[in-house]
Motif scaffolding. Structure first.
Motif, PDB file in Angstrom:
ATOM      1  N   GLU A  20     -72.776  17.940 -26.837  1.00  0.00           N
ATOM      2  CA  GLU A  20     -72.934  18.864 -27.972  1.00  0.00           C
ATOM      3  C   GLU A  20     -72.018  18.037 -28.990  1.00  0.00           C
ATOM      4  O   GLU A  20     -72.464  18.255 -30.255  1.00  0.00           O
ATOM      5  CB  GLU A  20     -72.360  20.304 -27.748  1.00  0.00           C
ATOM      6  N   ASP A  21     -70.827  17.494 -28.718  1.00  0.00           N
ATOM      7  CA  ASP A  21     -69.905  17.079 -29.668  1.00  0.00           C
ATOM      8  C   ASP A  21     -70.142  15.407 -29.902  1.00  0.00           C
ATOM      9  O   ASP A  21     -69.440  14.654 -30.601  1.00  0.00           O
ATOM     10  CB  ASP A  21     -68.552  17.135 -29.338  1.00  0.00           C
ATOM     11  N   VAL A  22     -71.173  15.072 -29.233  1.00  0.00           N
ATOM     12  CA  VAL A  22     -71.670  13.484 -29.260  1.00  0.00           C
ATOM     13  C   VAL A  22     -72.349  13.233 -30.703  1.00  0.00           C
ATOM     14  O   VAL A  22     -73.401  13.850 -30.953  1.00  0.00           O
ATOM     15  CB  VAL A  22     -72.205  13.017 -28.108  1.00  0.00           C
ATOM     16  N   LYS A  23     -72.018  12.167 -31.559  1.00  0.00           N
ATOM     17  CA  LYS A  23     -72.720  11.947 -32.645  1.00  0.00           C
ATOM     18  C   LYS A  23     -73.693  10.715 -32.565  1.00  0.00           C
ATOM     19  O   LYS A  23     -74.745  10.684 -33.255  1.00  0.00           O
ATOM     20  CB  LYS A  23     -71.893  11.501 -33.879  1.00  0.00           C
ATOM     21  N   GLY A  24     -73.472   9.508 -31.685  1.00  0.00           N
ATOM     22  CA  GLY A  24     -74.237   8.678 -31.262  1.00  0.00           C
ATOM     23  C   GLY A  24     -74.176   8.024 -29.968  1.00  0.00           C
ATOM     24  O   GLY A  24     -73.128   8.367 -29.222  1.00  0.00           O
ATOM     25  N   PHE A  25     -74.975   7.377 -29.641  1.00  0.00           N
ATOM     26  CA  PHE A  25     -75.050   6.553 -28.251  1.00  0.00           C
ATOM     27  C   PHE A  25     -73.945   5.423 -28.116  1.00  0.00           C
ATOM     28  O   PHE A  25     -74.599   4.479 -28.297  1.00  0.00           O
ATOM     29  CB  PHE A  25     -76.342   6.122 -27.718  1.00  0.00           C
ATOM     30  N   THR A  26     -72.765   5.761 -28.373  1.00  0.00           N
ATOM     31  CA  THR A  26     -71.683   4.601 -28.494  1.00  0.00           C
ATOM     32  C   THR A  26     -70.461   4.876 -27.564  1.00  0.00           C
ATOM     33  O   THR A  26     -70.438   5.927 -26.923  1.00  0.00           O
ATOM     34  CB  THR A  26     -70.979   4.845 -30.015  1.00  0.00           C
ATOM     35  N   GLU A  81     -70.603   8.137 -34.597  1.00  0.00           N
ATOM     36  CA  GLU A  81     -71.926   7.915 -35.119  1.00  0.00           C
ATOM     37  C   GLU A  81     -72.632   6.703 -34.908  1.00  0.00           C
ATOM     38  O   GLU A  81     -71.732   5.502 -34.693  1.00  0.00           O
ATOM     39  CB  GLU A  81     -71.408   7.875 -36.594  1.00  0.00           C
ATOM     40  N   GLY A  82     -74.016   6.313 -34.492  1.00  0.00           N
ATOM     41  CA  GLY A  82     -74.382   5.224 -34.169  1.00  0.00           C
ATOM     42  C   GLY A  82     -74.908   4.450 -35.327  1.00  0.00           C
ATOM     43  O   GLY A  82     -74.468   4.759 -36.628  1.00  0.00           O
ATOM     44  N   LEU A  83     -76.064   3.829 -35.283  1.00  0.00           N
ATOM     45  CA  LEU A  83     -76.448   2.921 -36.431  1.00  0.00           C
ATOM     46  C   LEU A  83     -77.762   3.720 -36.970  1.00  0.00           C
ATOM     47  O   LEU A  83     -78.183   5.197 -36.686  1.00  0.00           O
ATOM     48  CB  LEU A  83     -77.059   1.721 -35.973  1.00  0.00           C
ATOM     49  N   ASP A  84     -78.184   3.383 -37.934  1.00  0.00           N
ATOM     50  CA  ASP A  84     -79.676   3.963 -38.528  1.00  0.00           C
ATOM     51  C   ASP A  84     -80.700   4.452 -37.454  1.00  0.00           C
ATOM     52  O   ASP A  84     -81.166   3.540 -36.587  1.00  0.00           O
ATOM     53  CB  ASP A  84     -80.133   3.228 -39.629  1.00  0.00           C
ATOM     54  N   ARG A  85     -81.011   5.655 -37.464  1.00  0.00           N
ATOM     55  CA  ARG A  85     -82.219   6.004 -36.602  1.00  0.00           C
ATOM     56  C   ARG A  85     -83.611   5.230 -36.912  1.00  0.00           C
ATOM     57  O   ARG A  85     -83.990   4.929 -37.960  1.00  0.00           O
ATOM     58  CB  ARG A  85     -82.048   7.729 -36.680  1.00  0.00           C
TER      59      ARG A  85
END
Length: 377
Positions: free
Chosen positions: A240-246, A251-255
């Protein structure tokens, strides 16, 4: 209690000799790696005519290159004169032709014999018949796949069909536009373990809560032991609190813009037998290729693929790379810790699979079928 008298919750694995016996590995080279489609290189490594890469497929060295007409060609990396290795480098580029360093027999980018010392005095030599031996080749997902079989199996059944079976629909992977992504990072791992141990590890998540703390923070359902591949079409949802696959959930890169809404904030894992793992997340794709080189050694080449502007613009991809690099190292360490046990008398009849690993049993049945062995082998 023997492994033929197990409780219904458990099923037996392959016996230990399947991971330690050079004879069984030789049979796998002959009946699996040399008969199936095998992924060898990223097509962008062969961007220009004359660029080449060599790789080991089963017992053969294979040379893949780009011809002048733009097509990808694959050949056995063997000079037709006296059998010398034609290209000894892993990769490189030639201007017009490949020349054997032994007796200077020379082959065009199309594999045709074009020159050799005193060749004009041998007018009866057929330049095509004595050219390089062709290997079947396909391009898909921006990768080069080869098959050494005289008559290759259906690519649609064995490769794209396996992806479609896992995802429920081939359109799911097509949404990621993998062909057009760029390699942002490549890491090569030399794993002292049998190739099947690596596949089995990738297929299950019973171990995730034990050795993958970073991954289970991003994908909380993995802590329950059920891998994404356990269900057709299932993608594990980000926390739920995860912004990206890092590595830290930031936050990750551009989707990737063509990823569907229902695929957003989800992770999909796919095994394409015998040696490819594909991992899909909204902003990048992680693509593993295994090269089994011995019964107890496997080289794994892993690419992190991103949108072109992410790579060309020099954006920082380190946090997304670090997450799966850690996962890989944790997994490969576990495989290397397991490999010695395969030779123990305690594992002579094999081990057991718990319910969340039962799909690995289907992989073991597949191995038996390919080798023509029986579960009692």
């Amino acid at each position: 209690m023997t492994l033929t008298n197990l409780p219904s919750s458990l099923i037996p694995t392959l016996p230990g000799e399947h991971y330690t016996d050079p004879g069984i590995f030789a049979l796998e080279q002959q009946r699996i790696f040399e008969t199936m489609w095998f992924c060898v290189a990223r097509a962008s490594e062969l961007a220009r005519p004359g660029q080449f890469r060599t790789c080991q497929v089963g017992r053969e060295s294979v040379l893949v290159s780009r011809a002048r007409d733009g097509s990808v060609k694959a050949f056995l990396n063997i000079c037709r004169h006296r059998g010398a290795r034609l290209c000894t480098e892993e990769s490189g580029e030639v201007k017009r032709a490949f020349q054997c360093p032994y007796h200077a027999w020379t082959y065009g980018l199309d594999g045709r014999l074009v020159a050799a010392p005193n060749l004009t005095s041998m007018p009866d030599i057929d330049r095509v018949a004595y050219g390089l031996v062709d290997v079947h080749v396909r391009e898909w997902l921006g990768y080069v796949w080869v098959c050494l079989a005289d008559t290759p199996p259906s690519f649609e059944d064995d490769v794209t069909g396996e992806v479609a079976e896992r995802l429920g629909d081939l359109q799911v992977i097509e949404n990621y536009g993998v062909d057009d992504l760029r390699v942002g990072r490549r890491i090569t791992y030399d794993v002292k373990a049998n190739w099947k141990l690596i596949i089995e590890n990738f297929m299950e998540c019973y171990h995730c809560a034990t050795i993958h703390p970073e991954l289970t923070e991003v994908l909380p359902e993995f802590a329950d032991g059920y891998a994404a591949q356990y269900y057709v079409g299932h993608g594990a949802e980000f926390g739920e609190d995860v912004k990206g696959f890092t590595v830290d959930g930031s936050e990750g890169l551009d989707r990737i813009p063509t990823v569907a809404e229902e695929q957003d904030r989800r992770y999909y894992a796919i095994t394409v037998k015998p040696q490819v793992f594909i991992n899909l997340v909204p902003d990048h794709v992680i693509f593993h290729r295994m090269f089994p080189v011995a019964v107890d050694r496997t080289v794994v080449e892993c690419d992190w693929l991103y949108l072109p502007h992410v790579v060309e613009g020099g954006k920082d991809v380190s946090r997304s790379v670090e997450l799966f690099d850690r996962v890989n190292r944790q997994d490969f360490d576990a495989c290397e810790r397991t490999q010695p046990g395969m030779g123990s008398r305690a594992y002579a009849q094999g081990g057991v699979l718990v319910p969340s690993e039962h799909h690995i049993g289907a992989f073991h049945t597949w191995v038996h079928d390919r080798l023509g062995t029986s579960p009692a082998h």
